[in-house]
Design a protein around this motif. Sequence first.
Motif: not given
Length: 397
Positions: A342-358
Amino acid sequence: MAHRPQIRIPATYMRGGTSKGVFFRLQDLPEAAQQPGAARDSLLLRVIGSPDPYGKQTDGMGGATSSTSKTVILAKSTQPEHDVDYLFGQVSIDTAFVDWSGNCGNLSAAVGAFAIAGGLVDPQRVPQDGFAVVRIWQSNIGKTIIAHVPMTNGEVQETGDFELDGVTFPAAEVQVEFLDPADDGDGEGGGAMFPTGNLVDELDVPGVGKLQATMINAGIPTIFINAQDVGYKGTELQEAINGDPAALLKFETIRAHGAVRMGLIKHVDEAASRQHTPKVAFVAKPADYVSSSGKQVTAADTDLLVRALSMGKLHHAMMGTAAVAIGTAAAIPGTLVNLAAGGGDRAAVVFGHPSGTLRVGAEAKQIDGEWTVKKAVMSRSARVLMEGWVRVPGDCF
């Protein structure tokens, strides 16, 4: 005909994050294998069961995937203000090759626990209860990792209720900090977080076409591309990629050409002998999908989707070092990872991978036009699976 008997070597089989491997203390290895070289590589190949033309590693400790074909060697640190030196070897499954070019972020979560149990950490630095702060020198890449290892009654706490997608059972949470994870000039990536000097490059790949790519040295050298540019949605599970030889060839070709642009190799033909690095990953905006365990992941659960390949196959979850690269790139406005989130300043993200999220966090800032990252942080878990000795034929190294 006389045959040499098997020898036994003290070892521990451990899970760290979504990987597992065989851990050794340097002092326990046979003398010939205590130094880098052919003897050490031959020994580790035999321990893991490689090379195996059947691709199963039946006659060794490997699990026939990149996540389970790993070895670790630890010793008391030779570096000031560090507790333990951590050397990681990624063992090829079907070829006689051990790749020492990068770190394993997942197994980093198990290093502190093994070091404490193995007497490699000064007992005065290990509390009876609370958290032992283990200062790890990652020898492959020359970086510092800090592991916060939970302690109960003077012993490492392994059980708990922390759940990690990609791992079946809960365990104790281990917070891992990767300090200054970007290339600082001592590594192989040309001395910059972005070796080309650009946040996004155009990568012209024969047989694939021109692709937008973010190539970054943070955690591990990684090439990020947009999922849609290679015909994917970012919701794919392993079988969608690993069961398609043409797809695997396409990603390996992208990886090889990206490695040349990153200055990691001089010619694409060299990529075959450098399997562990760089990684190639594709990103996409959030979308609903069902993970490999059957868990429903909704678009609202994530900031972006990422799928990454390791040792020529789509990873079942996410490599820890690649998660560092994801967190770092997400924190820098304008990268493909940041834009997918989504762009912009981000100090952390939750990303989706094949087994779930991290979830992964990173502290990035721009100084005199150059991006730097102070640290990346994530939570993993680790557990001893078996300890004792591994046995190998005495003439295998």
